[in-house]
Design a protein around this motif. Structure first.
Motif, PDB file in Angstrom:
ATOM      1  N   THR A 170       0.837  -1.202   0.000  1.00  0.00           N
ATOM      2  CA  THR A 170       0.000   0.000   0.000  1.00  0.00           C
ATOM      3  C   THR A 170       0.868   1.247   0.000  1.00  0.00           C
ATOM      4  O   THR A 170       0.601   2.202  -0.748  1.00  0.00           O
ATOM      5  CB  THR A 170      -0.955   0.002   1.214  1.00  0.00           C
ATOM      6  N   LEU A 171       1.944   1.254   0.795  1.00  0.00           N
ATOM      7  CA  LEU A 171       2.835   2.418   0.822  1.00  0.00           C
ATOM      8  C   LEU A 171       3.620   2.556  -0.479  1.00  0.00           C
ATOM      9  O   LEU A 171       3.893   3.673  -0.927  1.00  0.00           O
ATOM     10  CB  LEU A 171       3.780   2.341   2.022  1.00  0.00           C
ATOM     11  N   ASN A 172       3.966   1.438  -1.114  1.00  0.00           N
ATOM     12  CA  ASN A 172       4.604   1.506  -2.433  1.00  0.00           C
ATOM     13  C   ASN A 172       3.680   2.189  -3.432  1.00  0.00           C
ATOM     14  O   ASN A 172       4.097   3.072  -4.182  1.00  0.00           O
ATOM     15  CB  ASN A 172       4.967   0.115  -2.946  1.00  0.00           C
ATOM     16  N   ALA A 173       2.426   1.778  -3.450  1.00  0.00           N
ATOM     17  CA  ALA A 173       1.458   2.354  -4.383  1.00  0.00           C
ATOM     18  C   ALA A 173       1.194   3.826  -4.071  1.00  0.00           C
ATOM     19  O   ALA A 173       1.089   4.656  -4.982  1.00  0.00           O
ATOM     20  CB  ALA A 173       0.154   1.561  -4.351  1.00  0.00           C
ATOM     21  N   LEU A 174       1.097   4.158  -2.790  1.00  0.00           N
ATOM     22  CA  LEU A 174       0.871   5.548  -2.400  1.00  0.00           C
ATOM     23  C   LEU A 174       2.067   6.416  -2.781  1.00  0.00           C
ATOM     24  O   LEU A 174       1.899   7.503  -3.360  1.00  0.00           O
ATOM     25  CB  LEU A 174       0.606   5.647  -0.895  1.00  0.00           C
ATOM     26  N   GLY A 175       3.268   5.965  -2.489  1.00  0.00           N
ATOM     27  CA  GLY A 175       4.461   6.719  -2.852  1.00  0.00           C
ATOM     28  C   GLY A 175       4.533   6.951  -4.348  1.00  0.00           C
ATOM     29  O   GLY A 175       4.836   8.057  -4.812  1.00  0.00           O
ATOM     30  N   PHE A 176       4.229   5.913  -5.133  1.00  0.00           N
ATOM     31  CA  PHE A 176       4.252   6.032  -6.588  1.00  0.00           C
ATOM     32  C   PHE A 176       3.239   7.081  -7.039  1.00  0.00           C
ATOM     33  O   PHE A 176       3.535   7.942  -7.854  1.00  0.00           O
ATOM     34  CB  PHE A 176       3.947   4.678  -7.237  1.00  0.00           C
ATOM     35  N   LYS A 177       2.028   6.998  -6.499  1.00  0.00           N
ATOM     36  CA  LYS A 177       0.964   7.925  -6.907  1.00  0.00           C
ATOM     37  C   LYS A 177       1.311   9.370  -6.541  1.00  0.00           C
ATOM     38  O   LYS A 177       1.099  10.284  -7.328  1.00  0.00           O
ATOM     39  CB  LYS A 177      -0.361   7.517  -6.271  1.00  0.00           C
ATOM     40  N   LEU A 178       1.863   9.574  -5.353  1.00  0.00           N
ATOM     41  CA  LEU A 178       2.232  10.927  -4.933  1.00  0.00           C
ATOM     42  C   LEU A 178       3.391  11.467  -5.772  1.00  0.00           C
ATOM     43  O   LEU A 178       3.396  12.639  -6.159  1.00  0.00           O
ATOM     44  CB  LEU A 178       2.598  10.945  -3.450  1.00  0.00           C
ATOM     45  N   ALA A 238      -8.317   1.404  -2.020  1.00  0.00           N
ATOM     46  CA  ALA A 238      -9.172   2.440  -1.444  1.00  0.00           C
ATOM     47  C   ALA A 238      -8.368   3.339  -0.509  1.00  0.00           C
ATOM     48  O   ALA A 238      -8.544   4.565  -0.503  1.00  0.00           O
ATOM     49  CB  ALA A 238     -10.350   1.811  -0.700  1.00  0.00           C
ATOM     50  N   GLU A 239      -7.461   2.746   0.256  1.00  0.00           N
ATOM     51  CA  GLU A 239      -6.620   3.525   1.172  1.00  0.00           C
ATOM     52  C   GLU A 239      -5.652   4.415   0.393  1.00  0.00           C
ATOM     53  O   GLU A 239      -5.427   5.570   0.756  1.00  0.00           O
ATOM     54  CB  GLU A 239      -5.859   2.589   2.115  1.00  0.00           C
ATOM     55  N   VAL A 240      -5.088   3.893  -0.684  1.00  0.00           N
ATOM     56  CA  VAL A 240      -4.184   4.687  -1.518  1.00  0.00           C
ATOM     57  C   VAL A 240      -4.916   5.901  -2.073  1.00  0.00           C
ATOM     58  O   VAL A 240      -4.432   7.033  -1.988  1.00  0.00           O
ATOM     59  CB  VAL A 240      -3.602   3.836  -2.672  1.00  0.00           C
ATOM     60  N   THR A 241      -6.106   5.685  -2.614  1.00  0.00           N
ATOM     61  CA  THR A 241      -6.892   6.793  -3.168  1.00  0.00           C
ATOM     62  C   THR A 241      -7.271   7.796  -2.086  1.00  0.00           C
ATOM     63  O   THR A 241      -7.154   9.004  -2.285  1.00  0.00           O
ATOM     64  CB  THR A 241      -8.158   6.243  -3.851  1.00  0.00           C
ATOM     65  N   ASP A 294      -5.761  11.592  -2.227  1.00  0.00           N
ATOM     66  CA  ASP A 294      -6.741  12.666  -2.514  1.00  0.00           C
ATOM     67  C   ASP A 294      -6.968  13.597  -1.334  1.00  0.00           C
ATOM     68  O   ASP A 294      -7.672  14.591  -1.469  1.00  0.00           O
ATOM     69  CB  ASP A 294      -8.069  12.060  -2.961  1.00  0.00           C
ATOM     70  N   ALA A 295      -6.391  13.261  -0.179  1.00  0.00           N
ATOM     71  CA  ALA A 295      -6.619  14.073   1.021  1.00  0.00           C
ATOM     72  C   ALA A 295      -5.955  15.434   0.910  1.00  0.00           C
ATOM     73  O   ALA A 295      -5.017  15.660   0.251  1.00  0.00           O
ATOM     74  CB  ALA A 295      -6.092  13.354   2.255  1.00  0.00           C
TER      75      ALA A 295
END
Length: 133
Positions: free
Chosen positions: A91-99, A125-128, A132-133
């Motif tokens: 999840t943190l990998n995906a979040l870091g990539f998205k950011l 859902a958590e990544v999004t 988006d926050a």
């Protein structure tokens, strides 16, 4: 997963021996001075010379942020990517990539074009929600 997504292979500093690469690919990385340095990317050719994957330097555990995958997405060309193997928290990998891939497009109207297929085990859902926050 998208079949045309380019493979990203995360490599920790000093982790080339354990990397899922052929001897020729390991030699290519060594010849290019790649050893898993934090934020460093190295295109990896396949046997036919075409792009096979991209090595992503993850640095050492002491210097690495949980969102370090964002360093890769900040400099990758537009396109779709997938992680070849898990590296820490999916999840943190995906979040870091998205950011890291975020681009301000309010006035240009161009949508974000650098995307990661959600890694196995990641909470989309958590990544999004967090991005988006």
């Amino acid at each position: 997963m998208s079949p045309d997504a380019r493979r990203l292979i995360p490599i920790e500093t000093g982790g080339m021996d354990a990397a899922p690469l052929t001897p020729a690919q390991k030699q290519w990385a060594a010849d290019n001075g790649f050893s898993g340095q934090l934020g460093r990317l190295l295109p990896l050719p396949g046997p036919d010379g075409a792009l096979d994957a991209i090595l992503v330097g993850m640095g050492s555990a002491q210097e690495r942020s949980p969102l370090a995958m964002g360093l890769a997405s900040a400099t990758l060309q537009q396109g779709r990517y997938r992680l070849e193997e898990a590296f820490g928290d999916a999840t943190l990998n995906a979040l870091g990539f998205k950011l890291g891939a975020y681009r301000y497009t309010r006035y240009s109207g161009k949508p974000q074009q650098t995307e990661l297929d959600l890694p196995d085990g990641a909470d989309g859902a958590e990544v999004t929600r967090l991005a988006d926050a």
